[in-house]
Structures are given as structure tokens and as C-alpha cells.
Design an enzyme around this catalytic site. Structure first.
Site, PDB file in Angstrom:
ATOM      1  N   GLU A 122      -5.067  -8.571   1.145  1.00 47.87           N
ATOM      2  CA  GLU A 122      -5.736  -8.150   2.381  1.00 47.87           C
ATOM      3  C   GLU A 122      -7.206  -7.907   2.104  1.00 47.87           C
ATOM      4  OE1 GLU A 122      -4.218  -4.779   4.569  1.00 47.87           O
ATOM      5  OE2 GLU A 122      -2.150  -5.425   4.225  1.00 47.87           O
TER       6      GLU A 122
ATOM      7  N   GLU B 249       0.804  -1.223   0.000  1.00 49.10           N
ATOM      8  CA  GLU B 249       0.000   0.000   0.000  1.00 49.10           C
ATOM      9  C   GLU B 249       0.839   1.277   0.000  1.00 49.10           C
ATOM     10  OE1 GLU B 249      -2.856  -0.070   3.147  1.00 49.10           O
ATOM     11  OE2 GLU B 249      -3.706  -1.983   2.548  1.00 49.10           O
TER      12      GLU B 249
HETATM   13  O1  IFM Z   1      -3.997  -2.570   9.226  1.00 47.26           O
HETATM   14  C1  IFM Z   1      -3.972  -2.150   7.903  1.00 47.26           C
HETATM   15  C2  IFM Z   1      -2.787  -2.740   7.181  1.00 47.26           C
HETATM   16  O2  IFM Z   1      -1.579  -2.442   7.798  1.00 47.26           O
HETATM   17  C3  IFM Z   1      -2.727  -2.206   5.780  1.00 47.26           C
HETATM   18  N1  IFM Z   1      -3.985  -2.363   5.113  1.00 47.26           N
HETATM   19  C4  IFM Z   1      -5.168  -1.947   5.790  1.00 47.26           C
HETATM   20  C5  IFM Z   1      -5.224  -2.553   7.184  1.00 47.26           C
HETATM   21  C6  IFM Z   1      -6.502  -2.098   7.891  1.00 47.26           C
HETATM   22  O3  IFM Z   1      -6.538  -0.715   7.982  1.00 47.26           O
END
Ligand code: IFM
Length: 480
Positions: free
Chosen positions: A376, A169
Site C-alpha cells: 500500500e 497492518e
Molecule cells: O485505508 C487504509 C487501509 O485500510 C489500511 N492502510 C492505510 C489506508 C489509508 O489509511
């Protein structure tokens, strides 16, 4: 009544996993040679983190790693996505720290022993503070330092880790870290934010080339993507706002990496912030080095209005951090109105179909797209512990199963998705929100660090078991 997803047939070899990140779970903030990362430093700024919490102990994974791997095995995970901490591997970015590398080496051995595929991310936001003091990601030199760090990790783990992700990200560690300032290092400098975007791209491409030269064969990056939906598609103002938001959330990352060019409209919009001048000859060729996979993180979509003055702010946006970032992108006018969908504890809307749409869109808009992995997806809810000690997190269970069903629909519509990693294995440090937002499928008692598999974890384990059973039933399946 079992969720329909339990009976679906998944492609052979589809990977079921769970994800975490070093800074959010490890703790041992200053043990084993580790020194400050930008997040350790940021956490000391009064007001930066909810309740003034820090990452010093996090959820003590550093000391409980074997127990956590046992949990993964119990859940039946195929793969575990974790990150290495640059500040542990190269404290102060001086030289490789054998003790830090040894921790990850033991983790990888433990995973392999348990039959779990290690899926490694090199950068999940924990830049050594010493590098931030030299300008951080606004300084082009940091990209070259990243390659040294990546090489150090590869030299120790490359014999056992097959899947290498450069960045997680970059949107957050560039635009939020240097633009809105809600993430570390907490800077609110428009030009630095745009420089951070480009320098992280460069670091990604340089590292891909360096690791490939050393023998890595499965290289990729993870982006957090969301559909940017104009509130009124017939309103040119909303349409333009959605275009600009899509440019900053999605295309400024996807296009250089996958196509080797910044979108034309992004170059025009960001000219006042110096984007074109940052791009040196040869950069885009490096940045667009071929990849074996693209990691997609998806949590929610964004309904976009270009009439912030009429919306009364972003009270229902779930995108407060982005609004805070807006002044420097010339988008003070963007608002995120509600469309009445249910919301998680992050105030993010729940809309599984958005994930389907996103996956299909990627295939349509990016010819030659590498295979996709959902690296994710998950949800924070305010869990309660029942008198018998269990956690009946029905909403999270529904969220996860419904999103997995949406991945199945995307597959039916031609998306090349090869795996799904739920965020997160454990409750953990949710950045500026501290420990208050729980994403885990395993509860962590923050007093004792005791782990308890939540109902969502049990449901996910059942789904993995069912998926394997169906795969076995498929003729010609590898696992048959
Ligand atoms: O916790 C975060 C993660 O570190 C990166 N993606 C989003 C998750 C939830 O906000």
C-alpha cells in the site's frame, strides 16, 4: 513533461497492482449470510465514525465486482490485492458460509480471466463481532479460530490463489483497536492491546504453518511501517522518544515475525502491561515461521519529539491516533512536530524519500529478509470534479509517481522490492474518517456508485504500460 519514472527500467516480473479491503468497498453488510463484524458494530456507536457513516453499502463492490475487475484490466494492473471478510466467510464464526465463499471464488475467477494475479489478505480488520464478544484479540483462543477461518478460505481458493497474506497492518487492529480505541472495537485497555499484538502474531504464525501444510507456497504478512525520526538527534530525550515510538510502530511487529524475538527494550517498556507473561513456550518459533514475502505499507514518516509539554500537542503530527494511544505505553511525552513538509488531506506529511530510506533500512537491519512488496502507498486529497466529469488530481498523481521513483532508488541501493500496489483502486470507507477521505485512483460517486478513472489512474496506467515496454526491451526479460 513526463515524470522520469516513466523511462526507468524495472526488474523483470516486477508486479504493478492496486489494493482494497473487503470492509471498505464491498457493502452488502448483511447480505449473502454476512453478519456483523467489529466495524459494523463500532459504526453504530455515536461519534465513532465521522458523520455517523457506516459500511452497509460501502461502494457496492459486492454487486459491481465484474465492472471493477474490468476497470483493473483497463488500467493494466498485473495484480489486485483484496481481502476476504471473516464475517462473510464464517458469519458469527460458526461455520463456513458457502455464499460468502462463492463471492470470493467468483472474484478470483474473474481476475484470472482478466489476466490479473489475485493477491489475497485474510485479515483486514473485520473480526466477527461474535468473537469480539468472547474477548476478541485479547483472548488467545481467537488465534486458533483465525486458523479455522484461514483453512476455510484456502480450501475453496487455494487451487487458484497463489499469494496469501495473513494480516494487514496488525498495528491498527491491535494497538489502535484495543489501545487508543479510534479503531474497532474501540477499546481503551492497555493490557488488552498488548495481548492483541501477541495473539495476532500467534494467529499469523499458526496460519502460515497451516496453509503451508495445505500446499500454499507464497505466504507473507503486511506491516505498516514508518521511519521514526528524532527531532534533535543530539537530544537524548528526543532520541529516547523516537526509540520508543519505533518499538511500537515497527519493531514489535518486525522482530518477532522475522527474527523470532521481541526487542529487548520493548519487553522492558511493556513489562507493566504484561507482555512477557503472554509469551508461552513455543510461541516465538511459531510466530517466526519462514515467509516468502513481506508486504510494506508506507504513507508517511514521523518526526518525534520527547517534549510534548513544549510542543503544544500534535496539531501537525498526522499521528493523532498514535498520541491517543500513548497514555498506556508510558509515552505521554511523545509529540509529532511539523517539519514543514506538504501534507495530504489526512494531514500526513509527503516525503517520498522516507519510503526509500525505509526499504533500505529493512535490508540492513533484518538479515534473511524475504522479498519486499509495497502493498500500500497512496494519498487522500479533496478531489473536485471538473465540468467535463474528469478528476484532475494532480497532487495524488505527483504523490504516486514520486513514491514509485523512490522505490526505484531503493532498488538501486540494493533493496529487494518486487512489486508496488497503489492504495487504493477505488474511493472507499476510510474507517473512522468515513467516506470523506478519498484515496482512490478511481472516483466513486457516492450517490450513484458510478466509477470514473481519475487523472492519477490514467497516469498509473501509463506508467505500467511504459514499465512493460522497457521490460520488453531488456535482453533476457521474461516478457520479451
Ligand atoms: O485505508 C487504509 C487501509 O485500510 C489500511 N492502510 C492505510 C489506508 C489509508 O489509511
Amino acid at each position: 513533461m513526463p515524470h522520469s519514472t516513466y523511462s526507468r527500467q524495472w526488474p523483470d516480473g516486477f508486479i504493478w497492482g492496486s489494493a482494497t479491503a473487503a470492509a471498505q468497498i464491498e457493502g452488502a453488510g448483511h447480505e449473502g449470510g454476512k453478519e456483523d463484524s467489529v466495524w459494523d458494530h463500532f459504526a453504530r456507536i455515536p461519534g465513532a465514525i465521522a458523520k455517523g457513516e457506516n459500511l452497509e453499502q460501502a461502494v457496492d463492490h459486492y454487486h459491481r465486482m465484474p465492472e471493477d475487475v474490468r476497470l483493473m484490466k483497463e488500467l493494466g494492473l498485473d495484480s489486485y490485492r483484496f481481502s476476504t471478510s471473516w464475517a462473510r466467510v464464517r458469519p458469527g464464526d460458526r461455520a463456513a458460509n458457502p455464499e460468502g465463499l462463492d463471492f470470493y471464488s467468483r472474484l478470483v475467477d474473474e481476475l484470472l480471466e482478466a489476466g490479473i494475479l489475485p493477491w489475497l489478505t485474510l485479515y483486514h480488520w473485520d473480526l466477527p463481532q461474535a468473537l469480539e464478544e468472547k474477548g476478541g484479540w485479547a483472548n488467545r483462543d481467537t488465534a486458533y479460530r483465525f486458523v479455522e477461518y484461514a483453512n476455510d478460505v484456502y480450501d475453496v481458493l487455494g487451487d487458484r490463489v497463489q499469494h496469501w497474506t495473513t494480516f494487514n497492518e496488525p498495528f491498527c487492529s491491535s494497538l489502535l483497536g484495543y489501545g487508543s480505541g479510534v479503531h474497532a472495537p474501540g477499546r481503551q485497555e492497555p493490557r488488552a492491546a498488548i495481548a492483541a499484538v501477541h495473539h495476532q502474531h500467534l494467529a499469523h504464525g499458526l496460519a502460515v504453518n497451516a496453509l503451508r501444510e495445505r500446499g500454499a507456497q507464497n505466504l507473507g504478512i503486511t506491516l505498516n511501517l514508518s521511519n521514526s525520526i528524532p527531532r534533535d538527534p543530539a537530544d537524548p530525550v528526543d532520541l529516547d522518544a523516537a526509540r520508543r515510538f519505533d518499538s511500537l510502530q515497527n519493531r514489535i511487529f518486525l522482530d518477532p515475525i522475522l527474527l523470532g524475538s521481541y526487542p529487548q527494550d520493548t519487553l522492558v517498556d511493556l513489562a507493566p502491561f504484561g507482555l512477557p507473561e503472554l509469551i508461552l513456550p513455543g510461541d516465538l518459533e511459531v510466530i517466526s515461521a519462514p515467509l516468502e514475502f513481506l508486504g510494506v505499507n508506507h504513507y508517511h514518516d514521523d518526526l518525534i519529539s520527547g517534549h510534548a509539554d513544549h510542543e503544544g500537542g500534535d496539531g501537525h503530527s498526522g499521528g493523532a491516533e498514535r498520541v491517543a494511544a500513548s497514555p498506556w505505553i508510558g509515552s505521554e511525552d511523545i509529540a509529532f512536530p511539523s517539519r514543514g513538509l506538504p501534507r495530504t488531506a489526512m494531514d500526513w506529511e509527503v516525503n517520498p524519500d522516507g519510503l526509500r530510506k525505509l526499504l533500505v533500512r529493512l535490508g540492513e537491519e533484518y538479515p534473511g529478509l524475504p522479498p519486499l512488496y509495497i502493498t500500500e502507498n497512496g494519498a487522500a486529497y479533496d478531489d473536485t470534479v471538473e465540468p467535463d466529469g474528469s478528476v484532475q488530481d494532480t497532487e495524488r498523481t505527483g504523490f504516486i509517481l514520486d513514491h514509485i521513483a523512490a522505490v526505484g532508488e531503493a532498488l538501486d541501493q540494493g533493496a529487494d522490492v518486487r512489486g508496488y500496489f497503489v492504495w487504493s483502486l477505488l474511493d472507499n470507507f476510510e474507517w473512522s474518517w468515513g467516506y470523506g477521505k478519498r484515496f482512490g485512483i478511481v472516483r466513486v460517486d457516492y450517490g450513484t456508485f458510478e466509477r470514473t478513472v481519475k487523472a492519477s489512474g490514467h497516469a498509473y496506467a501509463r506508467l505500467i504500460a511504459a514499465a512493460k515496454q522497457h521490460a520488453r526491451a531488456l535482453p533476457g526479460s521474461r516478457s520479451a
